[in-house]
Design a protein around this motif. Structure first.
Motif, PDB file in Angstrom:
ATOM      1  N   GLU A 122       0.905   4.232  -2.837  1.00  0.00           N
ATOM      2  CA  GLU A 122       0.601   5.615  -2.455  1.00  0.00           C
ATOM      3  C   GLU A 122       1.738   6.555  -2.837  1.00  0.00           C
ATOM      4  N   HIS A 174       0.825  -1.214   0.000  1.00  0.00           N
ATOM      5  CA  HIS A 174       0.000   0.000   0.000  1.00  0.00           C
ATOM      6  C   HIS A 174       0.858   1.262   0.000  1.00  0.00           C
ATOM      7  N   ASN A 199       1.653   7.385  -6.417  1.00  0.00           N
ATOM      8  CA  ASN A 199       0.364   7.945  -6.858  1.00  0.00           C
ATOM      9  C   ASN A 199      -0.395   6.990  -7.780  1.00  0.00           C
TER      10      ASN A 199
END
Length: 471
Positions: A343, A339, A346
């Motif tokens: 992130e 994750h 992006n």
């Protein structure tokens, strides 16, 4: 004269109504003995029926209210998730117990469902109330709740958060958790004086009867609850090498029959038939090791390697988004994405899940792939059992449904299992406390047991229990 006849008629109607109300307002049982038998199956139960005595399984099946076709409304099922579902009246989606173990997302290592850093073992991971918890709340702590089992997870998850005493077998010793403090003086003394015998079911039966004798169970006007878990194969530390599987099963079911007969007879002799409600069901799963006979009998089969599949998925996502470690790890049939990396780059998480799902569906041995987003947002009835067995905190981002008959292999942990999607039949039985003798073939889910017990002893159902009572 007309008024006289009207008066007599009203008295008659009121008399009939009061009689009906008296019949419907029968006394609540003073004790519920809630029994779960690990891996109990109807086919084995019936196969060995001619060998049972008259006071165990036969008494329950002939004199009890028997729901013959019970099942759990979630999957996958194992001992811990089944016991948690029975005690909470709900599914892992709410109670958070998705299995005996799950992958800790912080450490990326397997974690036992009742592991606790402070107490070693506790019900801290059980996210909802249990039937025992609600009994404590309703009776302001006066109703007594105990739980006894061969395993820590079974004992603790059936006991809940507020039990008076919990014990299980560990390396031929009775143990408990300091979470349940102050420790019952009776339980402390019993564990010090007695050790489990080779027959752990007999040892549990003896402990239950001692608990009743020494704690005033079932004697006052407040209902009490005893949670018991028996094993279908009760002999601990017994060498089974070379023994026939059918002989072991026969031995296990004969043992269960004897222990049930002793338990029921002793409790009814002490407290009476009308004061005790016995409830019996199964954990509803099978973890038997299967012989690799599929190829021999030309049954479609294959080997699905979750480790290699995870590596292939990482290569594919690298080709799409640029080289990096997008797949963090895999565990059982689940894949966990990175994750933080997604992130940082992006990358839309939902898009990455969809791409991963589409890629995995092309691999042989995969029947279906479910994403965490899909299970959290979908109202598709076909996904209900999968969704009910899912927890966003405990499960992976991608759940792989391996084709029936195929072996799921993990090269890192050297674990393997054979996928099966077949139904394992088992009963739910209510006996005693005025329960009628009847056999009902209509299929029912086990999440209705907890609200049925709650109704019978006049307390609230557990706080995440969405189903109604069976009667």
């Amino acid at each position: 004269m007309r008024n006289k006849y009207l008066y007599i008629t009203l008295l008659a109607v009121l008399g009939f109504n009061s009689e009906g109300m008296a019949q419907s307002m029968k006394a609540a049982p003073r004790l519920v003995v809630n029994i779960a038998i690990d891996r109990l199956r109807t086919d084995y139960l019936e196969a060995y029926a001619p060998l049972y005595g008259s006071d165990g399984f036969k008494r329950l099946l002939e004199q009890g209210l028997v729901y013959a076709n019970a099942s759990y409304n979630f999957m996958p099922i194992d001992r811990a998730s089944a016991i948690a579902a029975l005690s909470t009246g709900t599914t892992p989606y709410y109670n958070s117990i998705v299995g005996t173990e799950w992958l800790n997302k912080k450490t990326l290592r397997p974690q036992n469902c009742v592991y606790d850093e402070q107490y070693t073992y506790s019900p801290a991971n059980l996210a909802t109330s249990t039937i025992g918890d609600e009994l404590k709340v309703t009776t302001k702590g006066n109703g007594k709740v105990f739980a006894f089992a061969p395993f820590a997870d079974a004992a603790i998850l059936s006991a809940g958060h507020a039990a008076d005493g919990v014990a299980w077998n560990n390396q031929s010793k009775w143990v408990t958790s300091n979470y349940y403090s102050p420790l019952s003086s009776w339980l402390s003394g019993y564990m010090r004086l007695y050790a489990p015998e080779q027959d752990v079911n007999k040892s549990i039966t003896d402990m239950v009867l001692s608990c009743i004798d020494n704690n005033g169970i079932g004697l006052d006007d407040k209902p009490d609850l005893l949670n018991i878990v028996y094993s279908d194969y009760p002999y601990i530390y017994k060498n089974t090498t070379g023994l026939d599987k059918n002989d072991l099963l026969l031995e296990g079911y004969m043992n269960l029959d004897k222990n049930l007969a002793h338990l029921i007879s002793a409790i009814e002799t002490k407290l009476g038939h009308e004061r005790v409600l016995f409830v019996l069901t199964s954990t509803g799963y099978s973890d038997e090791e299967e012989e690799d006979n599929n190829g021999k009998y030309r049954i479609p089969t294959g080997k699905f390697n979750i480790t290699r599949t995870s590596n292939l998925l990482n290569m594919y996502l690298g080709a799409v988004y640029g080289n990096a470690r997008y797949v963090e790890t895999c565990y059982k049939n689940q894949i966990y994405l990175n994750h933080k990396l997604l992130e940082q780059r992006n990358i839309n998480f939902g898009e990455a899940l969809k791409r991963a799902q589409e890629f995995l569906l092309q691999i042989a041995g995969i029947r279906n792939v479910y994403t965490s987003n899909q299970l959290l947002t979908s109202d598709n009835q076909l996904l209900e059992k999968i969704r009910n067995g899912f927890s966003i905190e405990k499960c992976g981002d991608l759940l792989i449904d391996v084709a029936p008959g195929w072996q799921l292999i993990n090269e890192d942990t050297h674990q393997s299992s054979t996928s099966r999607a077949s139904f394992i039949p088992f009963p739910i039985i209510f006996y005693g406390a005025g329960t009628r003798a009847e056999r009902i073939a209509v299929p029912v889910f086990t999440d209705r047991i907890a609200p049925t017990i709650a109704k019978s002893i006049r307390i609230r159902a557990p706080n995440a229990c969405l189903s109604g009572p069976l009667f």
